[in-house]
Motif scaffolding. Structure first.
Motif, PDB file in Angstrom:
ATOM      1  N   MET A 121     -35.773  63.804-105.884  1.00 51.09           N
ATOM      2  CA  MET A 121     -35.816  62.340-105.828  1.00 51.09           C
ATOM      3  C   MET A 121     -36.094  61.844-107.232  1.00 51.09           C
ATOM      4  O   MET A 121     -37.016  62.332-107.878  1.00 51.09           O
ATOM      5  CB  MET A 121     -36.916  61.876-104.879  1.00 51.09           C
ATOM      6  N   PHE A 123     -37.191  59.114-109.975  1.00 54.00           N
ATOM      7  CA  PHE A 123     -37.929  57.870-110.227  1.00 54.00           C
ATOM      8  C   PHE A 123     -37.118  57.062-111.240  1.00 54.00           C
ATOM      9  O   PHE A 123     -37.027  57.424-112.417  1.00 54.00           O
ATOM     10  CB  PHE A 123     -39.319  58.196-110.784  1.00 54.00           C
ATOM     11  N   LYS A 126     -38.330  54.894-115.175  1.00 57.54           N
ATOM     12  CA  LYS A 126     -39.216  55.685-116.048  1.00 57.54           C
ATOM     13  C   LYS A 126     -39.638  54.901-117.274  1.00 57.54           C
ATOM     14  O   LYS A 126     -40.682  55.171-117.869  1.00 57.54           O
ATOM     15  CB  LYS A 126     -38.505  56.958-116.490  1.00 57.54           C
ATOM     16  N   SER A 128     -40.747  52.059-117.495  1.00 57.71           N
ATOM     17  CA  SER A 128     -42.008  51.341-117.268  1.00 57.71           C
ATOM     18  C   SER A 128     -43.210  52.262-117.428  1.00 57.71           C
ATOM     19  O   SER A 128     -44.335  51.791-117.576  1.00 57.71           O
ATOM     20  CB  SER A 128     -42.016  50.736-115.872  1.00 57.71           C
ATOM     21  N   LEU A 129     -42.959  53.566-117.405  1.00 60.07           N
ATOM     22  CA  LEU A 129     -44.066  54.522-117.529  1.00 60.07           C
ATOM     23  C   LEU A 129     -44.321  54.917-118.982  1.00 60.07           C
ATOM     24  O   LEU A 129     -45.408  55.376-119.315  1.00 60.07           O
ATOM     25  CB  LEU A 129     -43.776  55.785-116.718  1.00 60.07           C
ATOM     26  N   TYR A 130     -43.301  54.772-119.817  1.00 60.63           N
ATOM     27  CA  TYR A 130     -43.488  55.173-121.215  1.00 60.63           C
ATOM     28  C   TYR A 130     -44.541  54.282-121.863  1.00 60.63           C
ATOM     29  O   TYR A 130     -44.635  53.093-121.598  1.00 60.63           O
ATOM     30  CB  TYR A 130     -42.178  55.059-121.995  1.00 60.63           C
ATOM     31  N   ARG A 131     -45.289  54.891-122.738  1.00 59.20           N
ATOM     32  CA  ARG A 131     -46.334  54.160-123.452  1.00 59.20           C
ATOM     33  C   ARG A 131     -46.225  54.458-124.939  1.00 59.20           C
ATOM     34  O   ARG A 131     -45.754  55.522-125.330  1.00 59.20           O
ATOM     35  CB  ARG A 131     -47.724  54.562-122.963  1.00 59.20           C
TER      36      ARG A 131
ATOM     37  N   TYR B   6     -47.766  62.680-123.570  1.00 61.90           N
ATOM     38  CA  TYR B   6     -47.782  61.818-122.387  1.00 61.90           C
ATOM     39  C   TYR B   6     -46.355  61.449-121.967  1.00 61.90           C
ATOM     40  O   TYR B   6     -45.990  61.547-120.787  1.00 61.90           O
ATOM     41  CB  TYR B   6     -48.587  60.549-122.678  1.00 61.90           C
ATOM     42  N   ASN B   7     -45.549  61.034-122.936  1.00 63.93           N
ATOM     43  CA  ASN B   7     -44.182  60.619-122.610  1.00 63.93           C
ATOM     44  C   ASN B   7     -43.337  61.798-122.128  1.00 63.93           C
ATOM     45  O   ASN B   7     -42.425  61.628-121.319  1.00 63.93           O
ATOM     46  CB  ASN B   7     -43.539  59.931-123.815  1.00 63.93           C
ATOM     47  N   VAL B  10     -44.051  62.142-118.545  1.00 64.02           N
ATOM     48  CA  VAL B  10     -43.251  61.186-117.770  1.00 64.02           C
ATOM     49  C   VAL B  10     -41.882  61.794-117.476  1.00 64.02           C
ATOM     50  O   VAL B  10     -41.383  61.748-116.344  1.00 64.02           O
ATOM     51  CB  VAL B  10     -43.106  59.852-118.529  1.00 64.02           C
ATOM     52  N   TYR B  18     -43.145  61.295-107.778  1.00 64.82           N
ATOM     53  CA  TYR B  18     -42.516  60.255-106.956  1.00 64.82           C
ATOM     54  C   TYR B  18     -42.072  60.837-105.611  1.00 64.82           C
ATOM     55  O   TYR B  18     -42.286  60.248-104.550  1.00 64.82           O
ATOM     56  CB  TYR B  18     -41.336  59.668-107.710  1.00 64.82           C
ATOM     57  N   ARG B  32     -43.752  53.822-105.688  1.00 65.34           N
ATOM     58  CA  ARG B  32     -43.616  53.464-107.100  1.00 65.34           C
ATOM     59  C   ARG B  32     -44.959  52.957-107.652  1.00 65.34           C
ATOM     60  O   ARG B  32     -45.357  53.304-108.758  1.00 65.34           O
ATOM     61  CB  ARG B  32     -42.532  52.399-107.253  1.00 65.34           C
ATOM     62  N   VAL B  35     -47.273  55.891-108.134  1.00 61.74           N
ATOM     63  CA  VAL B  35     -46.881  56.699-109.301  1.00 61.74           C
ATOM     64  C   VAL B  35     -47.272  55.981-110.594  1.00 61.74           C
ATOM     65  O   VAL B  35     -47.833  56.580-111.532  1.00 61.74           O
ATOM     66  CB  VAL B  35     -45.365  56.986-109.277  1.00 61.74           C
ATOM     67  N   GLN B  36     -46.998  54.701-110.651  1.00 61.86           N
ATOM     68  CA  GLN B  36     -47.349  53.947-111.858  1.00 61.86           C
ATOM     69  C   GLN B  36     -48.856  53.929-112.079  1.00 61.86           C
ATOM     70  O   GLN B  36     -49.322  54.057-113.210  1.00 61.86           O
ATOM     71  CB  GLN B  36     -46.809  52.520-111.757  1.00 61.86           C
ATOM     72  N   PHE B  39     -49.877  57.357-113.475  1.00 62.90           N
ATOM     73  CA  PHE B  39     -49.553  57.520-114.906  1.00 62.90           C
ATOM     74  C   PHE B  39     -50.425  56.610-115.770  1.00 62.90           C
ATOM     75  O   PHE B  39     -50.798  56.976-116.878  1.00 62.90           O
ATOM     76  CB  PHE B  39     -48.067  57.248-115.137  1.00 62.90           C
ATOM     77  N   GLU B  40     -50.697  55.434-115.256  1.00 60.85           N
ATOM     78  CA  GLU B  40     -51.550  54.517-116.018  1.00 60.85           C
ATOM     79  C   GLU B  40     -52.933  55.124-116.227  1.00 60.85           C
ATOM     80  O   GLU B  40     -53.495  55.056-117.331  1.00 60.85           O
ATOM     81  CB  GLU B  40     -51.653  53.182-115.273  1.00 60.85           C
ATOM     82  N   TRP B  43     -52.782  57.768-118.797  1.00 70.55           N
ATOM     83  CA  TRP B  43     -52.671  57.196-120.143  1.00 70.55           C
ATOM     84  C   TRP B  43     -54.033  56.718-120.646  1.00 70.55           C
ATOM     85  O   TRP B  43     -54.394  56.959-121.796  1.00 70.55           O
ATOM     86  CB  TRP B  43     -51.672  56.046-120.125  1.00 70.55           C
ATOM     87  N   ARG B  46     -56.129  59.734-121.509  1.00 69.84           N
ATOM     88  CA  ARG B  46     -55.344  60.777-122.169  1.00 69.84           C
ATOM     89  C   ARG B  46     -56.168  61.629-123.132  1.00 69.84           C
ATOM     90  O   ARG B  46     -55.854  62.793-123.360  1.00 69.84           O
ATOM     91  CB  ARG B  46     -54.145  60.158-122.896  1.00 69.84           C
TER      92      ARG B  46
END
Lengths: 401, 161
Positions: A121, A123, A126, A128-131, B6-7, B10, B18, B32, B35-36, B39-40, B43, B46
């Motif tokens: 599956m 997502f 992605k 929106s997840l990058y920082r 970190y990236n 992702v 997910y 979603r 999952v967000q 990850f938040e 971060w 981290r």
């Protein structure tokens, strides 16, 4: 305890309620066997005793918490399915499964309970997840930015002016060297032009014979002039000889151009008057210092006849604007190279020779300067602010001249 | 853990997390969000997270977020279950994967999570225990019970192909 036909009912009720001991129960049962007519009465009492209709066995079994009870084979299969079985047992299990068809079916069924890792599956969001780590932000107040901008602008202005001046000066010099006819157009004096060329002529071969000089003089007036100038500067021993050669060349020139002979002389006098006089003769003027440090105007040393001969053909005479001869750097007489003797004094701090630039007044008028002056005038008109001669920007005033 | 690591996390694990959450919640938007959130949190923390353990950290955080989400939305979840059941009864299941998905949906959240962590992510009992907060023997027992339930559902006469 004694049971008889008078008190048997009490014993029968206690029997039904299960309140008698085993011996008493046995005594009751023997009494019933001895009196069969009373057996029916005992049974009727037993029948009214409520049976345990709700069995708690199943319920209790649900309540019990116990570790999973699997036979060893089933557990081995599950462990193998999870990949947790050690290799030795796994091998035995595989061989057992292969040997028994029922076990194969069982194993296949267990395998169906395993999820497929290829069932992916994605997502989608992605991004929106990058920082990104924020960099350190240094705040700068407005006045600091303004000062920095003003300094940069000022530096730019000065730099542009400086380079434009340099370019104009260099281009003026190159022009005057490259275009011999300019001397005529600007009214420059051929005599001084001859002086200007003396750096090249000073090092010219001193042992050249007279014939060579003659031929050169007749062919090229400029070189002839150079030679004559060099003759005026050579040492006392050679000077007479060279002077003679010069006279020869002058004689040749005089024969060819008798009509023009007098004009250059007057011009040379005019040029003498105009040397170091910027208003009189802007384009050509230079002084030369000899080896002993005595400043000498070369024109004075040149005989009039030579001057006349060198100025007969003005079109061919070059009139460079600002060359300087550094006699200190001139090697002894045996030096033959032209290039070695000529040097510019612009960047030489030890050189005292003066340089007069050509058309310096016009060089200062740059496009940027003109534009800034226009801006200044416009601001003055619109704001009725009276400024000085300079241009005011952000509280700074720049001199326009 | 650096920004780059970190990236990379992702890129590598977002799909897996997910899938893990979506199969449990059966709601894309909720999955979603979880999952967000996971990850938040990674971060934010981290600097304390070791890159080697980033995957299990991520699954742990996501699992806890999911359990919180389920507790908050228990009623909605029950409605979903009802809808799923009615839909399942109406349809003829014709393939093993679909039947297995249905059987998976019948499991409790814990059992379902254990099965997915084992089969999808390949964690061993100890690692699953770290993620879910159970000890190793509990993981083993719950997982085997889950397998028995899945098997019981699959071999039902109406599900046998």
């Amino acid at each position: 305890m004694h049971i008889n036909r008078q008190n048997y009912e009490t014993f029968f009720l206690l029997y039904a309620d299960n309140e008698l001991s085993a011996t008493e129960r046995k005594t009751v049962e023997e009494f019933v066997d001895a009196n069969p007519d009373l057996a029916e009465e005992l049974q009727s009492l037993l029948d009214v005793i409520l049976p345990a209709e709700i069995s708690t066995a199943d319920f209790k079994s649900n309540l019990y918490k116990k570790e999973i009870e699997l036979d060893s084979l089933q557990e081995s299969m599950l462990m193998a399915l999870d990949g947790e079985l050690d290799p030795g047992h796994a091998k035995k299990l595989q061989s057992a499964i292969q040997a028994d068809i029922n076990l194969q079916k069982e194993w296949n069924t267990w395998q169906q309970t395993k999820l497929d890792p290829k069932d992916k599956m994605v997502f989608a969001d992605k991004k929106s997840l990058y920082r990104k780590e924020e960099g350190r932000v240094v705040s700068i107040s407005f006045w600091r930015v303004a000062v920095a901008a003003a300094v940069l602008l000022f530096g730019l202005f000065i730099g542009i002016n400086y380079f434009k001046k340099q370019d104009a000066a260099q281009s003026g010099f190159v022009k005057s060297n490259a275009n011999p006819g300019q001397s005529k157009e600007t009214g420059s004096n051929p005599v001084t032009a001859g002086q200007v060329n003396t750096p090249q002529t000073v090092t010219e071969e001193k042992n050249a014979n007279a014939e060579a000089q003659q031929s050169t003089a007749s062919a090229d007036p400029v070189s002839d002039k150079q030679k004559t100038v060099s003759e005026s500067q050579v040492s006392g021993k050679k000077q007479p000889v060279n002077t003679g050669n010069a006279e020869k060349s002058i004689a040749v020139k005089a024969a060819t151009n008798n009509k023009r002979e007098e004009k250059p002389v007057t011009n040379s006098k005019t040029s003498l008057e105009n040397i170091n006089n910027p208003s009189g003769n802007e384009s050509t003027a230079s002084t030369v210092t000899n080896k002993k440090g005595v400043e000498v105007t070369e024109v004075e040393k040149i005989p009039e006849q030579q001057l006349a001969s060198t100025t007969t053909d003005k079109k061919k005479i070059a009139a460079p604007s600002r060359p300087v001869v550094d006699y200190n750097s001139i090697p002894p007489m045996e030096t033959n190279s032209y290039a070695k003797t000529a040097s510019f004094s612009d960047g030489d701090p030890g050189n005292d020779n003066k340089v007069l630039y050509m058309s310096e007044g016009t060089i200062n008028r740059t496009k940027l300067g003109g534009f800034l002056r226009k801006v200044k005038r416009t601001i003055e008109r619109n704001t009725s602010v009276k400024t000085g001669n300079g241009i005011k920007i952000a509280g700074f005033e720049f001199a326009s001249k | 853990m650096t920004e780059r690591e970190y990236n990379e996390c992702v890129n590598h694990y977002a799909d897996n997390v997910y899938r893990f959450i979506l199969k449990n919640l059966r709601n894309e938007e909720d999955a979603r969000d979880v999952v967000q959130g996971a990850f938040e949190k990674m971060w934010v923390n981290r600097l304390q997270v070791d890159n080697e353990k980033s995957k299990s950290y991520l699954f742990t955080v996501a699992y806890n977020h999911m359990i919180d989400h389920i507790r908050k939305n228990k009623r909605i979840s029950l409605k979903d279950d009802f809808a799923e059941d009615s839909r399942g009864a109406a349809q003829q299941h014709s393939n093993a994967k679909r039947i297995l998905d249905e059987a998976l949906a019948k499991l409790s959240e814990t059992q379902r999570s254990l099965v997915m962590l084992k089969d999808y992510e390949g964690y061993n009992y100890a690692e699953i225990g770290e993620i879910t907060g159970l000890n190793e023997s509990q993981v083993k027992v719950y997982l085997h019970r889950a397998r028995l339930q899945l098997r019981a559902y699959i071999v039902r006469p109406e599900n046998v192909i």
